[in-house]
Scaffold this active site. Sequence first.
Site, PDB file in Angstrom:
ATOM      1  N   ASP A   1     -13.263  -4.845  11.029  1.00 10.37           N
ATOM      2  CA  ASP A   1     -12.858  -4.967   9.592  1.00 10.37           C
ATOM      3  C   ASP A   1     -13.005  -5.999   9.551  1.00 10.37           C
ATOM      4  O   ASP A   1     -13.830  -6.774   9.323  1.00 10.37           O
ATOM      5  CB  ASP A   1     -11.448  -4.653   9.655  1.00 10.37           C
ATOM      6  CG  ASP A   1     -11.158  -4.623   7.989  1.00 10.37           C
ATOM      7  OD1 ASP A   1     -12.389  -5.160   7.085  1.00 10.37           O
ATOM      8  OD2 ASP A   1     -10.351  -5.093   7.605  1.00 10.37           O
TER       9      ASP A   1
ATOM     10  N   LYS B   1      -9.747   5.739   4.883  1.00 11.54           N
ATOM     11  CA  LYS B   1      -8.757   4.752   4.764  1.00 11.54           C
ATOM     12  C   LYS B   1      -8.477   4.537   3.895  1.00 11.54           C
ATOM     13  O   LYS B   1      -8.649   4.097   3.201  1.00 11.54           O
ATOM     14  CB  LYS B   1      -8.766   3.577   5.733  1.00 11.54           C
ATOM     15  CG  LYS B   1      -7.415   3.052   5.787  1.00 11.54           C
ATOM     16  CD  LYS B   1      -7.229   1.675   7.011  1.00 11.54           C
ATOM     17  CE  LYS B   1      -6.676   1.267   7.005  1.00 11.54           C
ATOM     18  NZ  LYS B   1      -7.027  -0.898   7.786  1.00 11.54           N
TER      19      LYS B   1
ATOM     20  N   GLU C   1       0.699  -1.348   0.530  1.00 11.23           N
ATOM     21  CA  GLU C   1      -0.240   0.080   0.034  1.00 11.23           C
ATOM     22  C   GLU C   1       0.724   0.846  -0.086  1.00 11.23           C
ATOM     23  O   GLU C   1       0.480   2.585   0.340  1.00 11.23           O
ATOM     24  CB  GLU C   1      -0.639   0.065   1.448  1.00 11.23           C
ATOM     25  CG  GLU C   1      -1.971  -0.848   1.228  1.00 11.23           C
ATOM     26  CD  GLU C   1      -2.949  -0.753   2.280  1.00 11.23           C
ATOM     27  OE1 GLU C   1      -3.101  -0.391   2.776  1.00 11.23           O
ATOM     28  OE2 GLU C   1      -3.737  -1.428   2.268  1.00 11.23           O
TER      29      GLU C   1
ATOM     30  N   ARG D   1      -8.639  -1.079  -0.529  1.00 11.31           N
ATOM     31  CA  ARG D   1      -8.430  -2.650  -0.049  1.00 11.31           C
ATOM     32  C   ARG D   1      -6.729  -2.018  -0.630  1.00 11.31           C
ATOM     33  O   ARG D   1      -6.053  -1.478  -1.253  1.00 11.31           O
ATOM     34  CB  ARG D   1      -9.309  -3.660  -1.120  1.00 11.31           C
ATOM     35  CG  ARG D   1     -10.356  -3.941  -1.273  1.00 11.31           C
ATOM     36  CD  ARG D   1     -11.150  -3.932   0.178  1.00 11.31           C
ATOM     37  NE  ARG D   1     -10.327  -5.329   1.539  1.00 11.31           N
ATOM     38  CZ  ARG D   1     -10.911  -6.503   1.090  1.00 11.31           C
ATOM     39  NH1 ARG D   1     -11.865  -6.610   1.367  1.00 11.31           N
ATOM     40  NH2 ARG D   1     -10.566  -7.498   2.037  1.00 11.31           N
ATOM     41  N   SER D   2      -6.290  -3.016  -0.174  1.00  6.57           N
ATOM     42  CA  SER D   2      -4.834  -3.862  -0.765  1.00  6.57           C
ATOM     43  C   SER D   2      -4.091  -3.683  -1.993  1.00  6.57           C
ATOM     44  O   SER D   2      -3.625  -3.137  -2.804  1.00  6.57           O
ATOM     45  CB  SER D   2      -4.101  -4.364   0.327  1.00  6.57           C
ATOM     46  OG  SER D   2      -4.574  -6.191   0.223  1.00  6.57           O
TER      47      SER D   2
ATOM     48  N   GLU E   1      -7.469  -1.526  14.939  1.00  6.09           N
ATOM     49  CA  GLU E   1      -8.522  -2.532  14.313  1.00  6.09           C
ATOM     50  C   GLU E   1      -7.743  -3.277  14.136  1.00  6.09           C
ATOM     51  O   GLU E   1      -7.175  -3.887  14.299  1.00  6.09           O
ATOM     52  CB  GLU E   1      -8.147  -1.893  12.777  1.00  6.09           C
ATOM     53  CG  GLU E   1      -8.904  -2.651  11.728  1.00  6.09           C
ATOM     54  CD  GLU E   1      -8.891  -1.973  10.135  1.00  6.09           C
ATOM     55  OE1 GLU E   1      -8.396  -0.638   9.953  1.00  6.09           O
ATOM     56  OE2 GLU E   1      -8.877  -2.395   9.501  1.00  6.09           O
TER      57      GLU E   1
ATOM     58  N   LYS F   1     -16.090  -1.340   3.253  1.00  5.07           N
ATOM     59  CA  LYS F   1     -15.423  -1.717   2.172  1.00  5.07           C
ATOM     60  C   LYS F   1     -16.418  -2.601   1.436  1.00  5.07           C
ATOM     61  O   LYS F   1     -16.897  -3.225   1.812  1.00  5.07           O
ATOM     62  CB  LYS F   1     -13.933  -3.097   2.474  1.00  5.07           C
ATOM     63  CG  LYS F   1     -13.168  -2.254   2.846  1.00  5.07           C
ATOM     64  CD  LYS F   1     -12.265  -3.701   3.626  1.00  5.07           C
ATOM     65  CE  LYS F   1     -10.958  -3.190   3.666  1.00  5.07           C
ATOM     66  NZ  LYS F   1     -10.373  -4.203   4.539  1.00  5.07           N
TER      67      LYS F   1
HETATM   68  C1  2PG Z   1      -7.242  -4.048   5.458  1.00  9.04           C
HETATM   69  C2  2PG Z   1      -6.972  -3.679   4.303  1.00  9.04           C
HETATM   70  C3  2PG Z   1      -6.460  -2.306   4.085  1.00  9.04           C
HETATM   71  P1  2PG Z   1      -7.042  -5.853   2.477  1.00  9.04           P
HETATM   72  O1  2PG Z   1      -7.103  -5.588   6.137  1.00  9.04           O
HETATM   73  O2  2PG Z   1      -8.024  -3.425   5.887  1.00  9.04           O
HETATM   74  O3  2PG Z   1      -5.432  -1.833   5.012  1.00  9.04           O
HETATM   75  O4  2PG Z   1      -6.241  -4.494   4.008  1.00  9.04           O
HETATM   76  O5  2PG Z   1      -6.938  -4.958   0.931  1.00  9.04           O
HETATM   77  O6  2PG Z   1      -5.808  -6.498   2.135  1.00  9.04           O
HETATM   78  O7  2PG Z   1      -7.679  -6.802   3.855  1.00  9.04           O
HETATM   79 MG    MG Z   2      -8.171  -4.302   7.740  1.00  7.69          MG
END
Ligand code: 2PG
Ligand code: MG
Length: 429
Positions: free
Chosen positions: A309, A385, A205, A363-364, A282, A334
């Site tokens: 999350d 974020k 990221e 997302r990552s 988080e 998300k």
């Molecule tokens: C998270 C996201 C963003 P990923 O865990 O919050 O940092 O990661 O998209 O890999 O779930």
């Molecule tokens: Mg997360």
Amino acid sequence: MSARITSITGRQVWDSRGRPTVEAEVALQSGAVGRAIAPAGASRGVHEAVDLRDGGKRLAGLGVDRAVAGIGQEIAPALLGMDARDQRDVDRVLCQVDGTPNKARLGANAIVAVSMAVLQAAAADAHEPLWRYLAGDRTVRIPLPEIQIFGGGAHAGRRTDVQDFMIMCPGADSFRTALEITHDVYREAGRLMEANGPLAGVADEGGWWPGFKSNEDALDTLARAIDRSGHKDVYISLDIAANEFGDESGYAMALDGRRLSGAEMAERMIGWTKRYPILSLEDPAGQDDWTTMASVTRAIGTRVQVVGDDVLVTNAGRVTEAAGRDVCNAALIKVNQVGTVSEAKAALDAAAARGWGTIVSARSGETEDVTIAHLAVGWDAGQFKVGSFTRSERMAKWNEILRIEEAMGSRAVFAGASAFAPGIRKSLT
Ligand code: 2PG
Ligand code: MG
């Protein structure tokens, strides 16, 4: 001229990790067109909607031919003729056509791209920027950014157990100022790493790739970088992403050589919030370890934001259930985690109704698509974020908010401390 959907096209494009993903393009009878691209997570909860990938050897199994084919063969025929302004109806049909509880048949990657492209087309039809189309007459705030300085966990070869080491500047007077502060902290952190050890480029990221002796070494370095930047009121925010190193038997923090029970994990997290200026935490426990989550929230929830999350997966039902058990006091939102714009909005509304903080998140695996920047403003989420402060798939989102802030002119209100649940807000002032 009407906002009826006249065509929907899916195609394969590429994300920030160089992996295939799905783009959807939606055209309306009026001539308006909307486009959107599905992002992809690396640290994913088991309760998330799932992407459809081709499997096999080609493109490491990550091909999206089947997801793209589903858009042409099943999604388009079901949505053609519908009014793009009826987002909820469109999303209801998308769920129906898929027919599974987790979007597994047609793929959350296909469905989220179409859902967001329909929204973009409706805004284009109204000749309005998406944020304003969503906000209507409501006053909405420019969100407080949460910006990564070091990337770890699944985004950096697990060089630290903690996934995101971020900063938040609730005392800044504008988004523009918050980014300037971030610039200074990011540079200072890079300098410290260069001076003290390996500086190995950037993680998924865009945050510095961590070369630390322990998770606390990373925290100390971040606290020093904040200090050296000379800025006041800059706080640390962590995404522990504990799911990635925890299961029913406990939490294995490999970098520190420690195995912790749920209770010990809670104690460690609470301890960190006392030693470091941590404002947001988080996923301090795994997706189904609500007991540990709740004990952390009970201990620190009046002064620290505890974000769900993987625990909530942008699911309104899980948000409501978690609220009933005081599992956290903020929800990460998300769209691709649940699959449609309307379901994501329902999760955000459920969280806001409980007085929780709400954070629209990338997302990552990301792309140049900036739809979520508009959702963060138009839905008045309060927080945003996106990852770090390098790489264009991240900077495109920050830059889009700058444009919106400028367009609002003197009417722009920066969320700042108002982004948090009431108790935390009070402890900040
Ligand atoms: C998270 C996201 C963003 P990923 O865990 O919050 O940092 O990661 O998209 O890999 O779930
Ligand atoms: Mg997360």
